[in-house]
Design a protein around this motif. Structure first.
Motif, mmCIF file in Angstrom:
data_model
loop_
_atom_site.group_PDB
_atom_site.id
_atom_site.type_symbol
_atom_site.label_atom_id
_atom_site.label_comp_id
_atom_site.label_asym_id
_atom_site.label_seq_id
_atom_site.Cartn_x
_atom_site.Cartn_y
_atom_site.Cartn_z
ATOM 1 N N GLU A 83 -5.549 5.059 11.476
ATOM 2 C CA GLU A 83 -6.711 4.226 11.495
ATOM 3 C C GLU A 83 -7.051 3.257 10.350
ATOM 4 O O GLU A 83 -7.568 2.270 10.401
ATOM 5 C CB GLU A 83 -7.877 4.786 12.169
ATOM 6 C CG GLU A 83 -7.639 5.184 13.627
ATOM 7 C CD GLU A 83 -8.968 6.353 14.184
ATOM 8 O OE1 GLU A 83 -9.604 6.463 13.404
ATOM 9 O OE2 GLU A 83 -8.842 6.598 15.371
ATOM 10 N N ARG A 84 -7.226 4.071 9.094
ATOM 11 C CA ARG A 84 -7.644 3.425 7.948
ATOM 12 C C ARG A 84 -6.588 2.559 7.233
ATOM 13 O O ARG A 84 -6.968 1.436 7.203
ATOM 14 C CB ARG A 84 -7.732 4.646 6.860
ATOM 15 C CG ARG A 84 -7.282 4.415 5.467
ATOM 16 C CD ARG A 84 -8.507 3.244 4.884
ATOM 17 N NE ARG A 84 -8.191 2.474 3.590
ATOM 18 C CZ ARG A 84 -7.116 1.673 3.411
ATOM 19 N NH1 ARG A 84 -6.408 1.049 4.481
ATOM 20 N NH2 ARG A 84 -6.877 1.386 1.987
ATOM 21 N N LEU A 85 -5.168 2.624 7.542
ATOM 22 C CA LEU A 85 -4.253 1.766 7.285
ATOM 23 C C LEU A 85 -4.120 0.755 8.301
ATOM 24 O O LEU A 85 -3.673 -0.516 7.828
ATOM 25 C CB LEU A 85 -2.783 2.455 7.009
ATOM 26 C CG LEU A 85 -2.746 3.572 6.082
ATOM 27 C CD1 LEU A 85 -1.322 4.399 6.088
ATOM 28 C CD2 LEU A 85 -3.182 3.051 4.663
ATOM 29 N N ASP A 86 -4.498 0.764 9.335
ATOM 30 C CA ASP A 86 -4.325 -0.266 10.323
ATOM 31 C C ASP A 86 -5.260 -1.350 9.820
ATOM 32 O O ASP A 86 -5.205 -2.737 10.192
ATOM 33 C CB ASP A 86 -4.838 0.060 11.782
ATOM 34 C CG ASP A 86 -3.518 0.662 12.658
ATOM 35 O OD1 ASP A 86 -2.660 0.495 12.047
ATOM 36 O OD2 ASP A 86 -3.836 1.307 13.556
ATOM 37 N N ARG A 87 -6.622 -1.047 9.095
ATOM 38 C CA ARG A 87 -7.496 -2.074 8.746
ATOM 39 C C ARG A 87 -6.970 -2.949 7.620
ATOM 40 O O ARG A 87 -7.400 -4.070 7.636
ATOM 41 C CB ARG A 87 -8.893 -1.263 8.325
ATOM 42 C CG ARG A 87 -9.468 -0.573 9.328
ATOM 43 C CD ARG A 87 -10.999 -0.063 9.010
ATOM 44 N NE ARG A 87 -10.928 0.939 7.924
ATOM 45 C CZ ARG A 87 -11.121 2.149 8.149
ATOM 46 N NH1 ARG A 87 -10.978 2.723 9.171
ATOM 47 N NH2 ARG A 87 -10.957 2.840 6.868
ATOM 48 N N THR B 122 -1.330 -6.659 3.409
ATOM 49 C CA THR B 122 -0.211 -6.385 2.659
ATOM 50 C C THR B 122 1.110 -6.827 3.132
ATOM 51 O O THR B 122 1.509 -7.087 4.101
ATOM 52 C CB THR B 122 -0.017 -4.627 2.660
ATOM 53 O OG1 THR B 122 0.273 -4.119 4.189
ATOM 54 C CG2 THR B 122 -1.446 -4.166 2.631
ATOM 55 N N VAL B 123 2.213 -6.602 1.853
ATOM 56 C CA VAL B 123 3.354 -6.634 2.467
ATOM 57 C C VAL B 123 4.094 -5.707 2.972
ATOM 58 O O VAL B 123 5.144 -5.797 3.886
ATOM 59 C CB VAL B 123 4.223 -7.297 1.156
ATOM 60 C CG1 VAL B 123 4.434 -5.720 0.230
ATOM 61 C CG2 VAL B 123 5.596 -7.674 1.348
ATOM 62 N N GLY B 124 3.332 -4.653 3.171
ATOM 63 C CA GLY B 124 3.927 -3.401 3.827
ATOM 64 C C GLY B 124 3.337 -2.214 3.398
ATOM 65 O O GLY B 124 2.601 -2.304 2.405
ATOM 66 N N GLN B 125 3.368 -0.910 4.123
ATOM 67 C CA GLN B 125 2.780 0.107 3.746
ATOM 68 C C GLN B 125 3.951 1.196 3.517
ATOM 69 O O GLN B 125 4.707 1.196 4.777
ATOM 70 C CB GLN B 125 1.545 0.617 4.529
ATOM 71 C CG GLN B 125 0.456 -0.608 4.681
ATOM 72 C CD GLN B 125 -0.504 -0.303 5.773
ATOM 73 O OE1 GLN B 125 -0.091 0.152 7.049
ATOM 74 N NE2 GLN B 125 -1.756 -0.477 5.610
ATOM 75 N N ILE B 126 3.907 2.202 2.738
ATOM 76 C CA ILE B 126 4.762 3.114 2.707
ATOM 77 C C ILE B 126 3.803 4.487 2.462
ATOM 78 O O ILE B 126 3.058 4.604 1.622
ATOM 79 C CB ILE B 126 5.562 3.139 1.405
ATOM 80 C CG1 ILE B 126 6.679 1.926 1.630
ATOM 81 C CG2 ILE B 126 6.445 4.373 1.326
ATOM 82 C CD1 ILE B 126 7.628 1.679 0.511
ATOM 83 N N VAL B 127 3.965 5.723 3.282
ATOM 84 C CA VAL B 127 3.378 6.734 3.333
ATOM 85 C C VAL B 127 4.436 8.089 3.145
ATOM 86 O O VAL B 127 5.331 8.213 3.850
ATOM 87 C CB VAL B 127 2.714 7.095 4.641
ATOM 88 C CG1 VAL B 127 1.807 8.215 4.788
ATOM 89 C CG2 VAL B 127 1.819 5.864 5.131
ATOM 90 N N GLU C 236 0.763 -1.341 0.074
ATOM 91 C CA GLU C 236 0.051 0.015 0.120
ATOM 92 C C GLU C 236 0.827 1.196 -0.071
ATOM 93 O O GLU C 236 1.538 1.513 0.820
ATOM 94 C CB GLU C 236 -0.858 0.037 1.164
ATOM 95 C CG GLU C 236 -2.268 -0.764 1.071
ATOM 96 C CD GLU C 236 -3.449 -0.308 1.755
ATOM 97 O OE1 GLU C 236 -4.594 -0.611 1.447
ATOM 98 O OE2 GLU C 236 -3.030 -0.446 2.985
ATOM 99 N N PHE C 237 0.708 2.068 -0.957
ATOM 100 C CA PHE C 237 1.510 3.031 -1.117
ATOM 101 C C PHE C 237 0.494 4.640 -0.985
ATOM 102 O O PHE C 237 -0.282 4.645 -1.657
ATOM 103 C CB PHE C 237 2.041 3.153 -2.554
ATOM 104 C CG PHE C 237 3.070 4.330 -2.932
ATOM 105 C CD1 PHE C 237 4.339 4.260 -2.251
ATOM 106 C CD2 PHE C 237 2.667 5.299 -3.772
ATOM 107 C CE1 PHE C 237 5.191 5.621 -2.591
ATOM 108 C CE2 PHE C 237 3.639 6.598 -4.016
ATOM 109 C CZ PHE C 237 4.910 6.759 -3.188
#
Length: 294
Positions: free
Chosen positions: A183-187, A192-197, A161-162
């Motif tokens: 809160e949105r990304l925690d859901r 995902t393999v990971g998240q980058i913000v 998730e980018f």
């Protein structure tokens, strides 16, 4: 709202039309790492020399060769449909899928919307889906704020998730917007393999990120992890680190860099320095059962 999706083909630059369905892309070369980039375009109404700057920004992207780019301050005029992202795409050397959504609306004295501004993502990797998270506005900052979230294939069965972010300059509302984003990304974190913000966070004090980085699954500041902290704004005399890269999950940063400052304001590509970072996917932990021999 529906995302605007475009497959950019340099051979058909004069006939660029949005497509309803997303085209699929895959890298022709499998790499151990993937590169992301954050670019604040510095909207063409408030910052001069856009025709020159769009070429300079495209050159920065071409030279950096990122797989995914987060873009802020994409301005569009409603009557002429002059769109900063389309201008930029004409100058890029690679094919990109792009997604963008509007956040801010600017009206004339007759209260007719004449201009909009938003942000988006361009990618050379396959994008599964895109969504917009609306963060609202505050009394001190009447501009509507959004983040754009894309699920991107990076070589794992689970997507990355980018996120492209452009948060409020109202420091009293920054923590609230970061809390909504967390809160949105925690859901979706576990899927995902990971998240980058990445993006322009407009935050001056590190303590405002407290809730965003808290806990065992909190986000990590890439520049801090790699001990490469540099200011990004303003680009001719950088003092504030407004542009950042955060990550979490089964990914790890390899490198991060901030472009060199320009010598004078009149020579800027943008009022923000662009940030790029390389990541790789960490191997899964294999659980090996020990068998005792008797």
């Amino acid at each position: 709202p529906k995302q605007q999706v475009l497959k950019f083909n340099p051979a058909k630059r004069a006939a660029m039309k949005p497509k309803v369905e997303e085209e699929k892309y895959h890298l022709t070369e499998i790499r151990d790492t993937f590169r992301i980039m954050s670019v604040n375009l510095a909207n063409y109404d408030d910052h001069p020399r856009w025709k020159m700057r769009q070429r300079l920004i495209a050159e920065d992207i071409n030279n950096t060769c990122p797989e995914i780019v987060a873009l802020q301050e994409i301005r569009e005029k409603r009557i002429t449909r002059k769109n900063a992202l389309r201008d930029l795409l004409r100058c890029l050397a690679s094919d990109y899928t792009f997604f963008w959504d509007k956040a801010m609306k600017y009206k004339n004295f007759m209260k007719i919307t004449t201009r909009v501004e938003g942000q988006g993502i361009i990618s050379r990797l396959h994008v599964r889906k895109v969504e917009t998270l609306h963060l609202g506005h505050s009394q001190a900052d009447r501009n509507e704020r959004i983040v754009v979230i894309a699920e991107v294939d990076v070589g794992d069965e689970k997507p990355l998730e980018f996120v492209s972010a452009h948060l409020t300059f109202d420091q009293n509302n920054s923590m609230g917007q970061l809390r909504m984003l967390r809160e949105r990304l925690d859901r979706t974190y576990e899927s995902t393999v990971g998240q980058i913000v990445v993006g322009d966070f407009n935050i001056l004090a590190d303590y405002l990120f407290r809730d965003f980085i808290a806990g065992d699954y909190g986000f990590r500041d890439t520049a801090v992890v790699l001990d490469k902290v540099k200011p990004t704004h303003p680009s001719w005399d950088p003092k504030d680190r407004l542009d950042r890269v955060f990550y979490r999950g089964r990914i790890e940063p390899v490198d991060i860099s901030v472009q060199d400052p320009c010598s004078r304001r009149e020579e800027m590509h943008s009022d923000h320095l662009f940030v790029s970072a390389d990541f790789r996917i960490k191997p899964k932990v294999q659980m090996v059962e020990k068998i005792e021999q008797h």
